[in-house]
Design an enzyme around this catalytic site. Structure first.
Site: not given
Ligand SMILES: [Zn+2]
Ligand SMILES: *[C@@H]1O[C@H](CO)[C@@H](O)[C@H](O)[C@H]1NC(C)=O
Ligand SMILES: *[C@@H]1O[C@H](CO)[C@@H](O)[C@H](O)[C@H]1NC(C)=O
Length: 492
Positions: A123-124, A126, A184-185, A224, A306
């Site tokens: 994710h950009g 993160e 991530n989807r 993440h 995470e």
């Molecule tokens: Zn993420």
């Protein structure tokens, strides 16, 4: 467009699937990091977004830009040329190369060893992972032959590090890629027919999927931000309910996730997640995620980590975050050598490697041995007894029971017998052995010739050749066993 079509067709059942803004790890982080937004309308919203961007630009100070990241990767490749190889698995929508650092004592060479991958910045917004992965690579390089864990990993694992899967999202300071798709989807899903159109997939997603065709990873982790927890499959449920939904290797995944959380500064002390780990679906279900796809289609045990409550902490927190996560990252990569069952599979008729299937009785999951060496690496919870089953079409299956100790990996090699004995073909040398084809070819030549004695001489010669080849494979087999030896003792 795809999304709209999708909504039209499936909107009543699937709308919860498309809840766009929640991260795997974004729900909580979305608030705690202060990056809410999108709920306001008109001018107020515009202002909010501008403030948001300014805030992120300020936060980006001290983080590597994409071109700085590229330079860091390349200078690492030069500085640590003896233990690394730099390559790209493709390009982002905006044409930024997706650089990978492979770390191994024999980078770029195929070996009978497990491979692990770390992926950062899915994710950009993160970006902590991309920084930590460069720190990890440099730490390994600096400590090779000095620190036992660094040496163990570099000698026995091929570690592939992709610091940024989403460089466009990073430069745009947002979650999605340049097409604003949440990567991530974007993977094929096991429960719902989403993302099944190959042409609709994002280039970043395609790059990862092609990567797994090329390299057989045993395990991996993506990094993440937005929470502090190690997340494991499944990420979704078949009926979209939020429920614990374990995959066939639930025990192994809980074990792997716990390696990460327990080695971490304080992940395991979480009040929200017992032991600092969570099943994805019991936290909140997502669909089209990378983690489940890896396990189902790639034979790769992937965790979604995470690693900070704050998605985008100020850069001065990075050294601390590195210290918090360092042992976790190292221990997770080292678990590929320290745990599980490993071995190779050979055919009995020629001694050649057989890329057979390995399963564990009572676990509905199969992995495939490699083509080149027929080595397999099956992660399992230590301290249990397991029945390892090897199968290969055309061969009789074999199984054997092994008791895994708490501090050592198990080693089980298989030699499989062909199902049908080749009647009347004394010269059959089996499997992929090159002398097999050759002998048949030559046989035809000889039998078609008029002189019988010559044929017999030819056959004799061929038998001798086959014998020599057999000896060679047996010899290389023993050579390999020896090279594996130290790994086991160091793992003990
Ligand atoms: Zn993420
Ligand atoms: C872990 O430590 C950090 C830094 O001291 C702190 O901000 C965070 O709240 C702690 N988390 C847990 C779960 O203890
Ligand atoms: C094993 O897993 C496959 C999917 O990988 C599934 O189709 C099958 O029903 C499962 N078998 C059992 C006995 O659970």
């Amino acid at each position: 467009m795809r999304l709209i079509l999708f909504l039209l067709v499936l909107s009543p059942q699937l709308s919860p699937l498309l809840r766009p803004a929640s991260a795997r790890g974004g729900e909580r982080g979305g608030n705690s990091s202060g990056f809410t937004g999108h709920t306001y309308v008109g001018r107020r919203r515009l202002l909010l977004e501008e403030n948001h961007l300014q805030k992120l630009d300020k936060l980006a100070q001290g983080y590597m830009s994409n071109s700085e990241l590229e330079m860091e990767v390349k200078s690492f490749g030069q500085r640590c040329a003896n233990i690394s190889r730099i390559y790209s698995i493709g390009k982002s929508v905006m044409g930024v190369p997706l650089w990978v650092i492979e770390i191994s004592d024999k980078p770029g060479e195929k070996e009978a060893e497990p491979a692990f991958k770390f992926i950062g910045n899915v994710h950009g917004d993160e970006p902590v992972g991309r920084e930590l992965l460069l720190l990890l690579a440099n730490w390994l390089c600096d400590n090779y032959m000095k620190d036992p864990l660094a040496t163990l990993i570099i000698k026995n694992v091929h570690l592939h590090v992709l610091p940024s899967m989403n460089p466009d999202g990073f430069s745009l300071r947002r979650r999605g890629n340049a097409n604003n798709i949440d990567l991530n989807r974007d993977f094929p899903d096991q429960f719902f027919p989403m993302n099944d159109d190959v042409d609709g997939r994002q280039p970043e997603t395609k790059a990862i999927m092609n990567w797994l065709e090329e390299i057989r990873f045993t395990a991996s982790a993506s990094l993440h931000g937005g929470a502090l927890v190690a997340n494991y499959p499944w990420d979704g449920t078949h009926n979209q309910t939020r429920n614990y939904y374990g995959c066939p290797d639930d025990d192994t995944f809980r074990f792997l996730a716990s390696i990460y959380s327990r080695s971490h500064h304080n992940m395991s002390l979480s009040e929200e997640f017992k032991g600092g780990i969570t099943n994805g679906a019991s936290w909140y279900p997502i669909y089209g995620g990378m983690q489940d796809w890896n396990y189902i289609y790639g034979g790769c045990f992937e965790l979604t980590l995470e690693i900070s409550d704050n998605k985008w902490p100020t850069a001065d927190e990075l050294p601390m975050l590195w210290e918090f996560n360092k042992m976790s990252m190292l221990n997770l990569a080292a678990s590929l050598v320290k745990t599980g069952v490993h071995g190779r599979i050979f055919s009995s008729d020629c001694g050649g490697p057989l890329p057979a299937y390995i399963a564990i009785k009572e676990i509905n999951y199969t992995i495939k041995a490699s083509k080149e060496f027929a080595d397999y690496h099956r992660l399992l919870v230590p301290g249990g007894r397991y029945e390892v089953v090897a199968t290969m079409p055309g061969y009789r299956s074999k199984s054997t029971s092994i008791l895994l100790g708490n501090e050592a990996a198990g080693a089980v090699d298989f030699i499989l017998d062909p199902e049908v004995a080749s009647v009347g073909n004394q010269l059959r040398c089996g499997c992929d052995c090159s002398c097999d084809n050759m002998s048949r070819h030559k046989l035809l030549l000889f039998w078609s010739g008029p002189q019988l004695e010559l044929s017999f001489i030819g056959i004799f010669l061929l038998m001798f050749l086959c014998f020599l080849l057999k000896r060679r494979t047996i010899f290389s087999y023993f050579k390999h066993r020896q090279s594996i030896g130290p790994r086991r003792s160091s793992a003990a």
